[in-house]
Design an enzyme around this catalytic site. Structure first.
Site, mmCIF file in Angstrom:
data_model
loop_
_atom_site.group_PDB
_atom_site.id
_atom_site.type_symbol
_atom_site.label_atom_id
_atom_site.label_comp_id
_atom_site.label_asym_id
_atom_site.label_seq_id
_atom_site.Cartn_x
_atom_site.Cartn_y
_atom_site.Cartn_z
ATOM 1 N N HIS A 12 15.341 -51.180 -63.192
ATOM 2 C CA HIS A 12 16.062 -51.649 -64.051
ATOM 3 C C HIS A 12 17.817 -51.864 -63.765
ATOM 4 C CE1 HIS A 12 16.563 -46.799 -65.325
ATOM 5 N NE2 HIS A 12 17.363 -47.426 -64.354
ATOM 6 N N HIS A 59 22.051 -44.572 -69.639
ATOM 7 C CA HIS A 59 23.153 -44.534 -68.566
ATOM 8 C C HIS A 59 24.680 -44.087 -69.227
ATOM 9 C CE1 HIS A 59 20.226 -47.063 -66.717
ATOM 10 N NE2 HIS A 59 20.465 -46.506 -65.635
ATOM 11 N N HIS A 193 17.664 -45.732 -54.201
ATOM 12 C CA HIS A 193 19.218 -46.059 -54.261
ATOM 13 C C HIS A 193 20.097 -44.723 -54.741
ATOM 14 C CE1 HIS A 193 18.034 -46.257 -58.726
ATOM 15 N NE2 HIS A 193 19.427 -46.339 -58.795
#
Length: 436
Positions: A12, A59, A193
């Site tokens: 995403h 987030h 990541h």
């Protein structure tokens, strides 16, 4: 009965949404990103699931640190894109399947997963980044979603094993939904990541492939890793791939992988995966599970004058409950006293809702779906006591209701603005105390 037809996993990263909004497949730097989502477009076009159950993490956009929950289920009938700092993306709202959401919520609680619920919150790139790419702005697929936000940014967070167990509970929940609909689960996030600290830019494509192998063939093994081990192998932010175990736990033990691809263009190793459920010999226990779900409130509707505040009532009366909840804000309550009609219009209250408020119809508001603790705030603003509300709801005068109590007292949640809340009552505290 509802049927789970398969699962999708997709990264995403904002990279995906940026590509969708500003680039084309002809751009060589971005072509691979578009290509890897095409199989999902094709699969959705062919299968046309009625609902996509979306597992994502926010987030720090709609869910901030003032109230951060591990599992938050959307129970709304529409979801819009969030403004993440530069304006909201121009992606059309997506429909929610509120009935399925509520059923899943009840089932998870029955299975002792104490989750939270949300309505009227916009959703950031955690969901809309992959959704916008895999559905071509609604042209490939136009069904509904049920979103599950997983808090994976502020530790402690759910373990990988807890996520896998939640997936198994989700399967029971979805497959016991009485409507004949098809559902696909979508897990978002990852792969490897890290976007903070001196290790920023870390990737581990070799581990990513090992993770995908295990996710298909031995997901139980992935439940044994700690958060620290996931962070070491996949990067701190890449550790969000524990959300993929929710999707995998909801599928059959054996799945067919009909698509799998990874691509590392910049910061995140992007992945797209499609699993299809394989036939399962499980007996149909949906009816028994629905009875299990309803057991806690079974018979409550037979208790005269009792109105449980359910997800259905919260959804139906959200607007007026929101209006009343905002009475905790000084400007809102001052406007409610001085210019109620303009405030009603601003909040788009229906005429029926306005009439209930204007009439101070406490029991009518309860029947409509207003929770008592919103009424308690309204009473405080109006200078009334809790006892005034109790009396009206029970069909008595204040004096009559006071006679049913052991001690005839008055009280309110009112603070410094309305300390003399008894002044509008037909019997104030001092008078009643004297009568005793």
């Amino acid at each position: 009965m509802a049927k789970i037809i398969g699962g999708i996993a997709a990264s995403h990263t904002p990279t995906i949404g940026f590509a969708k909004d500003t680039k084309t497949i002809e751009d060589p730097a971005w072509a691979e990103v578009f290509k890897m989502f095409q199989p999902i477009n094709d699969w959705l076009a062919k299968k046309q699931p009625d609902v996509l159950f979306f597992i994502y993490n926010d987030h720090i956009t709609s869910f901030f640190l003032d109230h951060y929950s591990p599992f938050v289920l959307g129970v709304d009938d529409e979801y819009v894109t969030a403004d993440e700092g530069g304006g909201a993306r121009q992606h059309p709202p997506v429909s929610g399947h509120a009935e399925l959401s509520r059923h899943i919520g009840k089932s998870l609680f029955a299975d002792e997963f104490d989750i939270s619920f949300y309505q009227k919150k916009p959703i950031d790139h955690g969901l809309f980044s992959p959704l916008s790419m895999m559905t071509d702005r609604g042209n490939t697929w136009s069904g509904a979603i049920v979103p599950l936000q997983v808090g994976v940014l502020q530790f402690p967070i759910p373990t990988a094993k807890r996520c896998f167990k939640l997936g198994k509970a989700l399967r029971r929940a979805i497959e016991s939904f009485p409507e004949d609909i098809s559902v696909a689960l979508v897990a978002t996030g990852g792969l490897s990541h890290q976007v903070h600290g001196e290790r920023c830019g870390f990737n581990n494509p070799q581990w990513d492939e090992q993770f995908l192998d295990a996710l298909q063939h031995d997901p139980e093994a992935l439940t044994q890793y700690t958060h620290a081990e996931y962070a070491e192998l996949a990067g701190m932010e890449g550790a969000e791939i524990i959300m993929w175990l929710i999707m995998r736990g909801a599928l059959s033990s054996q799945v067919a992988c009909v698509h799998r691809q990874t691509h590392l263009p910049s910061m995140t190793n992007i992945a797209t995966v499609i699993y299809e459920n394989q036939p399962s010999p499980l007996a149909d226990t949906s009816q028994q599970h629905r009875q299990f779900i309803e057991r806690q409130l079974a018979g409550v509707d037979e208790i005269p004058g009792t109105h449980p505040f359910t997800l259905e009532r919260a959804h139906k009366a959200y607007r007026i409950n929101d209006f009343l909840h905002r009475l905790i804000e000084p400007n809102h309550r001052h406007r409610f006293i001085s210019e109620p009609e303009s405030l009603y219009q601003e909040f788009a209250l229906t005429q029926a809702e306005q009439d209930l408020l204007q009439a101070r119809d406490w029991i009518g508001l309860i029947h409509y779906g207003v929770i008592f603790f919103s009424l308690e705030k309204l009473a405080a603003v109006l200078g009334l006591s809790n006892l005034d509300v109790y009396a009206q709801m029970s069909g008595k005068t204040l004096a009559e209701f006071q006679q049913t109590r052991q001690v005839a007292i008055n009280y309110s949640v009112s603070g410094s603005e309305n300390q003399d809340t008894d002044s509008n009552s037909d019997n104030d505290l001092e008078k009643k105390s004297g009568e005793d």
